[in-house]
Motif scaffolding. Structure first.
Motif, PDB file in Angstrom:
ATOM      1  N   LEU A 192     -45.185 -28.912  73.884  1.00  0.00           N
ATOM      2  CA  LEU A 192     -43.794 -28.999  74.357  1.00  0.00           C
ATOM      3  C   LEU A 192     -43.042 -29.923  73.399  1.00  0.00           C
ATOM      4  O   LEU A 192     -43.445 -31.080  73.208  1.00  0.00           O
ATOM      5  N   LEU A 193     -41.976 -29.397  72.811  1.00  0.00           N
ATOM      6  CA  LEU A 193     -41.180 -30.203  71.879  1.00  0.00           C
ATOM      7  C   LEU A 193     -39.885 -30.638  72.565  1.00  0.00           C
ATOM      8  O   LEU A 193     -39.083 -29.793  72.974  1.00  0.00           O
ATOM      9  N   ILE A 194     -39.717 -31.961  72.693  1.00  0.00           N
ATOM     10  CA  ILE A 194     -38.451 -32.500  73.221  1.00  0.00           C
ATOM     11  C   ILE A 194     -37.719 -33.118  72.035  1.00  0.00           C
ATOM     12  O   ILE A 194     -38.113 -34.174  71.532  1.00  0.00           O
ATOM     13  N   ALA A 195     -36.699 -32.403  71.571  1.00  0.00           N
ATOM     14  CA  ALA A 195     -36.014 -32.837  70.346  1.00  0.00           C
ATOM     15  C   ALA A 195     -34.701 -33.522  70.670  1.00  0.00           C
ATOM     16  O   ALA A 195     -34.065 -33.237  71.685  1.00  0.00           O
ATOM     17  N   ILE A 196     -34.321 -34.456  69.823  1.00  0.00           N
ATOM     18  CA  ILE A 196     -32.931 -34.932  69.810  1.00  0.00           C
ATOM     19  C   ILE A 196     -32.331 -34.217  68.605  1.00  0.00           C
ATOM     20  O   ILE A 196     -32.601 -34.598  67.454  1.00  0.00           O
TER      21      ILE A 196
END
Ligand SMILES: Cc1cc2nc3c(=O)[nH]c(=O)nc-3n(C[C@H](O)[C@H](O)[C@H](O)COP(=O)(O)OP(=O)(O)OC[C@H]3O[C@@H](n4cnc5c(N)ncnc54)[C@H](O)[C@@H]3O)c2cc1C
Length: 379
Positions: free
Chosen positions: A243-247
């Motif tokens: 799971l990629l949580i990007a800003i």
């Protein structure tokens, strides 16, 4: 009649307009001044609440208020998108009309630019928009095991501490749900530390280590491979994720670019003390829209709105505009485990950290509910 036009109904624009209405009560009543606020949506979003929405701790309805409710009744509200400023004619064109101004305040914030990183839109999640936060909430709820990467994909971005906060809150969430042992959490940051301010970075690294949160620095993503779930960096690294949580990268306003008021990314150059747009005595910018090296934070927009409204009101009253902004900023930092700290700083003064404690955490939770009083200029 002196016409003040404010563009943008976020923190900065709403507060500037409300403060001005308070300071120009007589002039507005006598028809000597007018204030028009142009904004594209009829509701304001309380963005800090998105951090809580993804953990089901705030709901969508709590994060919105009608602009009509937030604004002083003396302000004329226009729900329109501003397209271009003609600085010679002192006129602003919108999707619906044209408005002449004597003073213009640009408070159009920043926008997310995930398209800057190929593959990010397909493979990444983010909580910096309502739609993104709601999608991410559903992903987190069903995430049983694997690797979550929280990756900051460009500076500047809104609320510099929010990625740190979400990382601690992820740790808490999975611990509470008995899944922390099967979830790996990795935080990545573009520079040679976990945060821009060394005082904050030292504390964050200590808390990350104590909670078995991994981190990588000098990590600048240039591409995301959706098929193989990998981030590829400028430094030549590849990092896989479940799971990629990007800003995502941020940019300034299109209005600024279309009106030749911003740099190539849309950030508007302003005087660091008066917030006057360079080369334009009658135009100011506040909040995330400026190119100032201060946090892109609601608190900054708030403090800047105080200065700009005071100076415009002074000029309209024939007084010298003496208010100055000195880079004041304030940020709460959620550290997990119902602990939080906060930082105050300005152009000259680095932040002094307070030991994280429960009182500050509960103050932030209370502020989440009280924010609307601030937006109305009451608190
Ligand atoms: C997840 C998250 C957590 C955060 N937490 C905090 C926190 O704890 N503390 C803090 O201080 N800050 C926090 N922030 C940052 C804060 O929300 C922003 O810095 C703040 O909203 C900036 O205010 P602004 O008025 O400059 O811009 P915005 O609030 O973005 O408002 C800009 C407004 O202008 C409108 N607009 C834009 N272009 C046009 C146009 N052409 N025509 C008409 N209208 C237009 C937009 O629709 C918007 O309403 C957080 C942000 C996020 C995303």
């Amino acid at each position: 009649m002196t016409r003040v036009v404010v563009v943008g109904g976020g923190v900065g624009g709403t507060l500037t307009a409300n403060y001005l209405a308070g300071k120009l009560r007589e002039e507005l009543r006598d028809g000597k001044a007018s204030i028009t606020l142009i904004t594209e949506r009829d509701k304001q979003l309380y963005e800090p609440g998105l951090l809580y929405l993804i953990f089901n701790r705030m709901e969508r309805d709590e994060l919105f208020k009608d602009m009509e409710y937030l604004l002083d009744p003396a302000i004329e509200l226009r729900i329109e998108r501003a397209l271009k400023v003609d600085t010679d004619a002192k006129r602003i064109e919108t999707t619906e009309a044209e408005y002449d101004y004597d003073y213009l305040v640009i408070a159009t914030g920043s926008r997310l630019a995930p398209e800057e990183i190929p593959g990010l839109k397909e493979a990444g999640h983010w909580f910096y928009s309502l739609e993104g936060a709601e999608r991410l909430r559903d992903e987190i709820a069903k995430f049983e095991e694997g690797k979550i990467v929280v990756s900051i994909m460009g500076i500047p971005h809104k609320c510099p501490v929010a990625p740190i906060e979400v990382t601690f809150m992820l740790h808490d969430f999975f611990k509470l749900h008995g899944r922390r042992e099967s979830v790996e959490i990795l935080y990545t940051y573009p520079i040679n530390n976990v945060f821009l301010m060394p005082e904050v970075a030292d504390l964050v690294r200590q808390y990350f280590d104590e909670r078995n949160i991994k981190y990588k620095t000098f990590f600048n993503p240039i591409e995301v491979d959706p098929e193989n779930k990998k981030i590829i960096t400028l430094e030549g690294e590849e990092e896989d994720f479940d799971l990629l949580i990007a800003i995502p990268p941020h940019k300034g306003s299109e209005l600024a670019i279309n009106s030749n008021l911003g740099d190539k990314n849309g950030w508007i150059p302003v005087d660091r003390h008066t917030l006057r747009v360079e080369g334009h005595d009658d135009i100011y910018a506040v909040g995330d829209a400026t190119n100032l090296p201060v946090s892109k934070a609601g608190s900054v927009a708030h403090f800047e709105a105080e200065v700009v409204s005071e100076n415009i009101a002074a000029e309209i009253k024939g007084l010298p505009p003496t208010a100055r902004y000195f880079g004041k900023a304030m940020c709460f930092i959620e550290m997990g485990s119902e602990l939080a700290t906060y930082i105050w700083f300005d152009y000259e003064t680095p932040p002094k950290l307070v030991k994280p404690n429960k009182f500050i955490h509960w103050s932030k939770i209370a502020y989440n509910r009280m924010y609307w009083l601030t937006a109305r200029g009451i608190l």
